[in-house]
Scaffold this motif. Structure first.
Motif, short mmCIF file in Angstrom:
data_model
loop_
_atom_site.label_atom_id
_atom_site.label_comp_id
_atom_site.label_asym_id
_atom_site.label_seq_id
_atom_site.Cartn_x
_atom_site.Cartn_y
_atom_site.Cartn_z
N SER A 68 0.83 -1.21 0.00
CA SER A 68 0.00 0.00 0.00
C SER A 68 0.86 1.26 0.00
CB SER A 68 -0.97 0.01 1.18
OG SER A 68 -0.27 0.01 2.40
N ARG A 69 2.00 1.25 0.70
CA ARG A 69 2.91 2.40 0.68
C ARG A 69 3.55 2.55 -0.70
NH1 ARG A 69 5.80 3.63 5.25
NH2 ARG A 69 3.73 3.63 6.14
N LEU A 70 3.87 1.42 -1.33
CA LEU A 70 4.44 1.47 -2.67
C LEU A 70 3.44 2.08 -3.66
CD1 LEU A 70 6.78 0.80 -4.57
CD2 LEU A 70 5.87 -1.52 -4.75
N ARG A 71 2.19 1.68 -3.56
CA ARG A 71 1.16 2.26 -4.44
C ARG A 71 1.01 3.77 -4.19
NH1 ARG A 71 -1.49 -2.49 -3.31
NH2 ARG A 71 -2.72 -1.54 -1.66
N GLU A 72 1.04 4.14 -2.94
CA GLU A 72 0.89 5.55 -2.55
C GLU A 72 2.05 6.40 -3.07
OE1 GLU A 72 1.62 7.50 1.71
OE2 GLU A 72 -0.13 6.17 1.66
N ARG A 73 3.28 5.92 -2.86
CA ARG A 73 4.47 6.68 -3.24
C ARG A 73 4.78 6.55 -4.72
NH1 ARG A 73 9.44 5.72 0.52
NH2 ARG A 73 8.04 6.70 2.00
N GLY A 74 4.51 5.36 -5.27
CA GLY A 74 4.78 5.14 -6.70
C GLY A 74 6.14 4.55 -6.99
N PHE A 75 7.00 4.48 -6.00
CA PHE A 75 8.34 3.91 -6.18
C PHE A 75 8.91 3.58 -4.80
CE2 PHE A 75 8.83 8.42 -5.55
CZ PHE A 75 9.88 8.52 -4.65
N ASN A 76 9.93 2.72 -4.82
CA ASN A 76 10.68 2.40 -3.61
C ASN A 76 12.10 2.91 -3.82
OD1 ASN A 76 12.24 1.28 -1.58
ND2 ASN A 76 11.36 -0.77 -1.75
N GLN A 77 12.47 3.96 -3.12
CA GLN A 77 13.79 4.56 -3.31
C GLN A 77 14.90 3.58 -2.99
OE1 GLN A 77 11.73 5.35 -0.87
NE2 GLN A 77 12.92 5.10 1.00
N ALA A 78 14.70 2.69 -2.03
CA ALA A 78 15.72 1.68 -1.71
C ALA A 78 15.93 0.74 -2.90
CB ALA A 78 15.34 0.90 -0.46
N TRP A 79 14.85 0.39 -3.60
CA TRP A 79 14.96 -0.47 -4.78
C TRP A 79 15.72 0.25 -5.88
CZ3 TRP A 79 13.98 -0.57 -9.93
CH2 TRP A 79 14.06 -1.82 -10.56
N ILE A 80 15.47 1.53 -6.08
CA ILE A 80 16.16 2.30 -7.13
C ILE A 80 17.65 2.39 -6.80
CG2 ILE A 80 16.36 4.59 -8.19
CD1 ILE A 80 13.24 4.76 -7.82
N ILE A 81 17.98 2.62 -5.54
CA ILE A 81 19.39 2.67 -5.13
C ILE A 81 20.03 1.30 -5.34
CG2 ILE A 81 20.93 2.97 -3.14
CD1 ILE A 81 18.68 4.94 -2.05
N ALA A 82 19.35 0.23 -4.92
CA ALA A 82 19.88 -1.13 -5.08
C ALA A 82 20.07 -1.48 -6.55
CB ALA A 82 18.95 -2.14 -4.40
#
Length: 176
Positions: A68-82
């Motif tokens: 639900s937080r992923l849907r709200e934000r639209g991205f996971n910054q930790a995933w982009i960094i990884a």
């Protein structure tokens, strides 16, 4: 192993001018600074490897967001960094080994005690995980509550854990 301190690798202090850029990534999706911060992290890692302080992990694991937080934000910054680190270092990214099963409150603004309580039972590790050295990737480490909650999952299976982040936020007032 369970009593060993968690290794956290960060090239910058959140409070020395980097915080506003990390916050802009996390809350506004502004990743212009990402390349520079990842480069600084890689340089720090290489220096620590040369000194024998850290050993390269077999996989990179981004801190997961609840769906639900992923849907709200639209991205996971930790995933982009990884993902960026994975491409630059040629280390596989595994993003389905750990799940955030509880939709917890955001950690920002909570005391250390509240952060620990907030994350109790928040994560689960899938049954079949065959790696022995992992790096958990996040944008910033403050109290280490998230990193420690994740590390416990791996350490219970005798898996060596490091945490790599873009900045470390020293927060002694959160250690109550």
């Amino acid at each position: 192993m369970a009593n060993a301190p968690l290794v956290v690798v960060a090239p910058c202090s959140y409070h020395d001018g980097v915080g506003e850029y990390v916050a802009a990534m996390k809350y506004q999706g502004q990743f212009a600074i990402l390349h520079a911060l990842v480069t600084a992290l890689i340089e720090r890692l290489e220096a620590l490897e040369a000194e024998g302080i850290v050993e390269r992990p077999q996989v990179l694991l981004p801190v997961p967001l609840h769906s639900s937080r992923l849907r709200e934000r639209g991205f996971n910054q930790a995933w982009i960094i990884a993902k960026t680190l994975s491409q630059r270092l040629q280390i596989p990214l595994v993003d389905d080994a750990v799940m955030r099963v509880a939709n917890t409150r955001p950690q920002a603004g909570l005391t250390g005690k509240q952060r620990r309580r907030n994350l109790e039972g928040a994560f689960t590790l899938k049954r079949h995980f065959h790696y022995q050295r992992v790096a958990i990737i996040d944008d910033v480490v403050t109290t280490g509550t998230t990193a420690n909650a994740l590390a416990k999952l791996f350490e219970s299976r005798y898996i060596h854990v490091q945490v790599w982040c873009l900045a470390r936020a020293e927060a002694p007032h959160l250690r109550d």
